[in-house]
Design a protein around this motif. Sequence first.
Motif, short mmCIF file in Angstrom:
data_model
loop_
_atom_site.label_atom_id
_atom_site.label_comp_id
_atom_site.label_asym_id
_atom_site.label_seq_id
_atom_site.Cartn_x
_atom_site.Cartn_y
_atom_site.Cartn_z
N MET A 157 4.39 12.00 -5.18
CA MET A 157 5.18 11.82 -3.96
C MET A 157 5.90 13.12 -3.67
O MET A 157 6.21 13.88 -4.57
CB MET A 157 6.19 10.69 -4.13
CG MET A 157 5.57 9.32 -4.36
SD MET A 157 6.80 8.04 -4.63
CE MET A 157 7.52 7.94 -3.00
N THR A 158 6.18 13.34 -2.40
CA THR A 158 6.91 14.54 -2.02
C THR A 158 8.32 14.17 -1.57
O THR A 158 8.57 13.06 -1.10
CB THR A 158 6.20 15.32 -0.90
OG1 THR A 158 6.03 14.46 0.21
CG2 THR A 158 4.86 15.82 -1.37
N CYS A 159 9.21 15.11 -1.70
CA CYS A 159 10.60 14.94 -1.32
C CYS A 159 10.70 14.83 0.21
O CYS A 159 10.15 15.68 0.92
CB CYS A 159 11.41 16.13 -1.82
SG CYS A 159 13.14 16.10 -1.33
N PRO A 160 11.41 13.82 0.72
CA PRO A 160 11.55 13.71 2.17
C PRO A 160 12.47 14.78 2.76
O PRO A 160 12.43 15.04 3.96
CB PRO A 160 12.13 12.32 2.36
CG PRO A 160 12.81 12.00 1.09
CD PRO A 160 12.04 12.70 0.02
N CYS A 198 9.32 -1.74 -13.51
CA CYS A 198 10.04 -0.73 -14.29
C CYS A 198 10.65 0.28 -13.32
O CYS A 198 9.92 1.03 -12.67
CB CYS A 198 9.06 -0.05 -15.24
SG CYS A 198 9.84 1.09 -16.40
N PRO A 199 11.98 0.31 -13.19
CA PRO A 199 12.60 1.28 -12.27
C PRO A 199 12.63 2.69 -12.87
O PRO A 199 13.12 2.89 -13.97
CB PRO A 199 14.02 0.74 -12.08
CG PRO A 199 14.26 -0.20 -13.20
CD PRO A 199 12.95 -0.61 -13.76
N HIS A 200 12.09 3.63 -12.13
CA HIS A 200 12.04 5.03 -12.55
C HIS A 200 12.85 5.90 -11.59
O HIS A 200 12.89 5.64 -10.39
CB HIS A 200 10.60 5.56 -12.55
CG HIS A 200 9.86 5.22 -13.79
ND1 HIS A 200 9.52 6.15 -14.73
CD2 HIS A 200 9.40 4.03 -14.25
CE1 HIS A 200 8.87 5.56 -15.72
NE2 HIS A 200 8.78 4.27 -15.44
N LEU A 201 13.45 6.93 -12.13
CA LEU A 201 14.18 7.90 -11.32
C LEU A 201 13.24 9.04 -10.95
O LEU A 201 12.65 9.68 -11.82
CB LEU A 201 15.38 8.46 -12.10
CG LEU A 201 16.20 9.51 -11.39
CD1 LEU A 201 16.89 8.91 -10.16
CD2 LEU A 201 17.23 10.10 -12.33
N LEU A 202 13.10 9.28 -9.66
CA LEU A 202 12.32 10.43 -9.18
C LEU A 202 13.30 11.49 -8.72
O LEU A 202 14.28 11.18 -8.03
CB LEU A 202 11.41 10.02 -8.03
CG LEU A 202 10.38 8.94 -8.34
CD1 LEU A 202 9.49 8.70 -7.13
CD2 LEU A 202 9.55 9.29 -9.54
N VAL A 203 13.05 12.73 -9.08
CA VAL A 203 13.99 13.82 -8.81
C VAL A 203 13.25 15.00 -8.20
O VAL A 203 12.15 15.35 -8.63
CB VAL A 203 14.67 14.28 -10.12
CG1 VAL A 203 15.63 15.42 -9.87
CG2 VAL A 203 15.36 13.13 -10.82
N CYS A 204 13.87 15.61 -7.21
CA CYS A 204 13.36 16.85 -6.65
C CYS A 204 14.07 18.00 -7.35
O CYS A 204 15.29 18.11 -7.30
CB CYS A 204 13.61 16.92 -5.15
SG CYS A 204 13.07 18.48 -4.42
N ARG A 205 13.31 18.86 -7.98
CA ARG A 205 13.90 19.98 -8.72
C ARG A 205 14.42 21.08 -7.79
O ARG A 205 15.24 21.89 -8.19
CB ARG A 205 12.87 20.56 -9.68
CG ARG A 205 12.32 19.52 -10.63
CD ARG A 205 12.45 19.93 -12.06
NE ARG A 205 11.74 19.01 -12.94
CZ ARG A 205 12.35 18.08 -13.65
NH1 ARG A 205 13.64 17.94 -13.58
NH2 ARG A 205 11.66 17.29 -14.45
N ASP A 206 13.98 21.07 -6.54
CA ASP A 206 14.41 22.12 -5.61
C ASP A 206 15.72 21.78 -4.90
O ASP A 206 16.58 22.64 -4.75
CB ASP A 206 13.32 22.39 -4.57
CG ASP A 206 12.10 23.04 -5.19
OD1 ASP A 206 12.23 23.69 -6.26
OD2 ASP A 206 11.00 22.88 -4.64
N CYS A 207 15.87 20.54 -4.43
CA CYS A 207 17.07 20.21 -3.64
C CYS A 207 17.93 19.09 -4.26
O CYS A 207 18.90 18.66 -3.67
CB CYS A 207 16.68 19.82 -2.21
SG CYS A 207 15.89 18.21 -2.06
#
Length: 81
Positions: free
Chosen positions: A15-18, A61-70
Motif C-alpha cells: 500500500m502507498t501512503c495517502p 489481526c490489527p497491524h500498524l502501517l507506517v510511512c517512513r518518509d512522512c
Amino acid sequence: MAICPLCNALEKVSMTCPTCNSPLQDGGKIADYSDPYGHYNDENTVKLFDGYSNTAKDEICPHLLVCRDCSFERILFIQEQ
C-alpha cells in the motif's frame, strides 16, 4: 486456530501512503506496542486485551502501517486464514 498471513510472512503489504505516495511499511501487530511481554502470551489471550472487541471472534489481526518518509500511520485489519 487461524494464523495471520502478515505475522507469518505468507504475504506482504503493498500500500502507498495517502499523504506522500511512499510505500507503507508493516510495523507489526498493534498488541506488540501495548504490552512489552505480550509476545509471551498465547494469541487468544492477547486479543482479549488489544483494544478491539472483535479481533478474536472475527479472527482478524490489527497491524500498524507506517510511512517512513512522512510518519503517517494507519491500522490495517488483516483477515486470518
